[in-house]
Motif scaffolding. Structure first.
Motif, mmCIF file in Angstrom:
data_model
loop_
_atom_site.group_PDB
_atom_site.id
_atom_site.type_symbol
_atom_site.label_atom_id
_atom_site.label_comp_id
_atom_site.label_asym_id
_atom_site.label_seq_id
_atom_site.Cartn_x
_atom_site.Cartn_y
_atom_site.Cartn_z
ATOM 1 N N VAL A 90 74.264 36.577 62.379
ATOM 2 C CA VAL A 90 73.881 35.606 61.063
ATOM 3 C C VAL A 90 74.328 34.279 61.342
ATOM 4 C CG1 VAL A 90 74.540 35.457 58.690
ATOM 5 C CG2 VAL A 90 74.500 37.568 59.746
ATOM 6 N N ALA A 91 75.036 33.655 62.227
ATOM 7 C CA ALA A 91 75.229 32.327 62.146
ATOM 8 C C ALA A 91 74.180 31.678 63.117
ATOM 9 C CB ALA A 91 76.888 31.936 62.748
ATOM 10 N N CYS A 94 71.168 30.621 61.146
ATOM 11 C CA CYS A 94 71.391 29.547 60.198
ATOM 12 C C CYS A 94 71.850 28.249 61.025
ATOM 13 C CB CYS A 94 72.767 30.022 59.443
ATOM 14 S SG CYS A 94 72.575 31.214 58.544
ATOM 15 N N PHE A 97 68.324 26.664 61.701
ATOM 16 C CA PHE A 97 67.706 26.353 60.233
ATOM 17 C C PHE A 97 68.313 24.865 60.052
ATOM 18 C CE2 PHE A 97 67.316 26.368 55.535
ATOM 19 C CZ PHE A 97 66.020 26.467 55.581
ATOM 20 N N LEU A 98 69.658 24.649 60.508
ATOM 21 C CA LEU A 98 70.449 23.399 59.753
ATOM 22 C C LEU A 98 70.049 22.134 60.907
ATOM 23 C CD1 LEU A 98 74.187 24.504 59.141
ATOM 24 C CD2 LEU A 98 72.429 23.750 57.719
#
Length: 115
Positions: A90-91, A94, A97-98
């Protein structure tokens, strides 16, 4: 723009449409950009895959210690490993995306600070 593409003849290319919108054909590159050093990109992918497998393997090696430390049966300890891998899964998106908004150096510095 879609209606303009539909109404023109089939002989007109997409680059000509883009050049017409921008006013000049010299602004649009003729070819898509290519990697100058594709071996470096592949090396980065190989290192990332290796580190992913290494973290999973290290968690599996730590199963007996996890079972002793938390006084849980082997099935529960295996679910902790699965939970760890799910958290990593999941990380990673993300972080990708960051990286659109934050510099990689800043993100690494924030992630590596102790709080």
């Amino acid at each position: 723009m879609l209606s303009a593409i539909q109404t023109t003849s089939k002989e007109t290319t997409l680059q000509e449409h883009a050049a017409a919108e921008h006013g000049s054909a010299h602004d649009i590159p003729a070819e898509s950009p290519k990697f100058r050093h594709p071996h470096k990109v592949m090396l980065g992918l190989y290192i990332g895959a290796f580190l992913g497998m290494l973290s999973e393997t290290s968690m599996n090696i730590a199963l007996p210690d996890l079972m002793d430390e938390f006084s849980v049966p082997s099935g529960t300890a295996q679910w902790m490993v699965v939970g760890y891998m799910l958290a990593v899964g999941v990380a990673l998106p993300c972080v990708g995306f960051l990286l659109k908004w934050v510099k990689a150096k800043t993100l690494v510095m924030v992630a590596s600070t102790d709080r």
